[in-house]
Design a protein around this motif. Sequence first.
Motif, PDB file in Angstrom:
ATOM      1  N   ASN A 195       2.939   1.945  -2.080  1.00 53.74           N
ATOM      2  CA  ASN A 195       3.070   2.298  -3.500  1.00 53.74           C
ATOM      3  C   ASN A 195       1.811   2.943  -4.065  1.00 53.74           C
ATOM      4  O   ASN A 195       1.799   3.378  -5.205  1.00 53.74           O
ATOM      5  CB  ASN A 195       3.396   1.050  -4.329  1.00 53.74           C
ATOM      6  N   CYS A 196       0.745   2.991  -3.293  1.00 54.48           N
ATOM      7  CA  CYS A 196      -0.537   3.519  -3.765  1.00 54.48           C
ATOM      8  C   CYS A 196      -0.707   4.975  -3.350  1.00 54.48           C
ATOM      9  O   CYS A 196      -0.351   5.359  -2.244  1.00 54.48           O
ATOM     10  CB  CYS A 196      -1.692   2.711  -3.180  1.00 54.48           C
ATOM     11  N   ASP A 197      -1.277   5.748  -4.240  1.00 53.66           N
ATOM     12  CA  ASP A 197      -1.564   7.145  -3.929  1.00 53.66           C
ATOM     13  C   ASP A 197      -2.752   7.281  -2.991  1.00 53.66           C
ATOM     14  O   ASP A 197      -2.793   8.180  -2.164  1.00 53.66           O
ATOM     15  CB  ASP A 197      -1.869   7.927  -5.217  1.00 53.66           C
ATOM     16  N   TYR A 231      -5.618   4.945  -0.675  1.00 49.99           N
ATOM     17  CA  TYR A 231      -6.195   3.693  -0.200  1.00 49.99           C
ATOM     18  C   TYR A 231      -6.953   3.934   1.091  1.00 49.99           C
ATOM     19  O   TYR A 231      -6.742   4.920   1.786  1.00 49.99           O
ATOM     20  CB  TYR A 231      -5.133   2.609  -0.015  1.00 49.99           C
ATOM     21  N   VAL A 236      -7.343  -0.413  -2.262  1.00 51.50           N
ATOM     22  CA  VAL A 236      -6.895   0.684  -3.111  1.00 51.50           C
ATOM     23  C   VAL A 236      -8.123   1.419  -3.633  1.00 51.50           C
ATOM     24  O   VAL A 236      -9.083   0.804  -4.084  1.00 51.50           O
ATOM     25  CB  VAL A 236      -6.050   0.146  -4.287  1.00 51.50           C
ATOM     26  N   LEU A 247       0.813  -1.217   0.000  1.00 50.36           N
ATOM     27  CA  LEU A 247       0.000   0.000   0.000  1.00 50.36           C
ATOM     28  C   LEU A 247       0.848   1.269   0.000  1.00 50.36           C
ATOM     29  O   LEU A 247       0.368   2.332  -0.387  1.00 50.36           O
ATOM     30  CB  LEU A 247      -0.957  -0.009   1.194  1.00 50.36           C
TER      31      LEU A 247
END
Length: 96
Positions: free
Chosen positions: A80-82, A84, A89, A78
């Motif tokens: 790496n996620c913009d 969530y 996500v 997570l």
Amino acid sequence: MFTKEMVDDYAEKLLIGLSDAENALVLKEFDVIDKSMSILANMKNISEVEPMTHALDDFEIELRDDEASESVPIDDLLRNCDNYEDREVVVPKVVG
């Protein structure tokens, strides 16, 4: 037998608009499929044909053993996620 109205109805349900030329192309393709299915359905002794798993008789495959392995921790993924929420996500809505 497929009709222009049927193709238009399915296209609308799938949210893809078809022009008259595209509709005609789909009808032509369905006609080819329908004729092919008719040929297969009328083959003599078709029920006696052995099912196969691959088109090549000499096809060999070596299956590996299923082995459990460590997976990446969700918190690391997570990062790496913009955007969530909890463990999911958040992505933009794409369908009305």
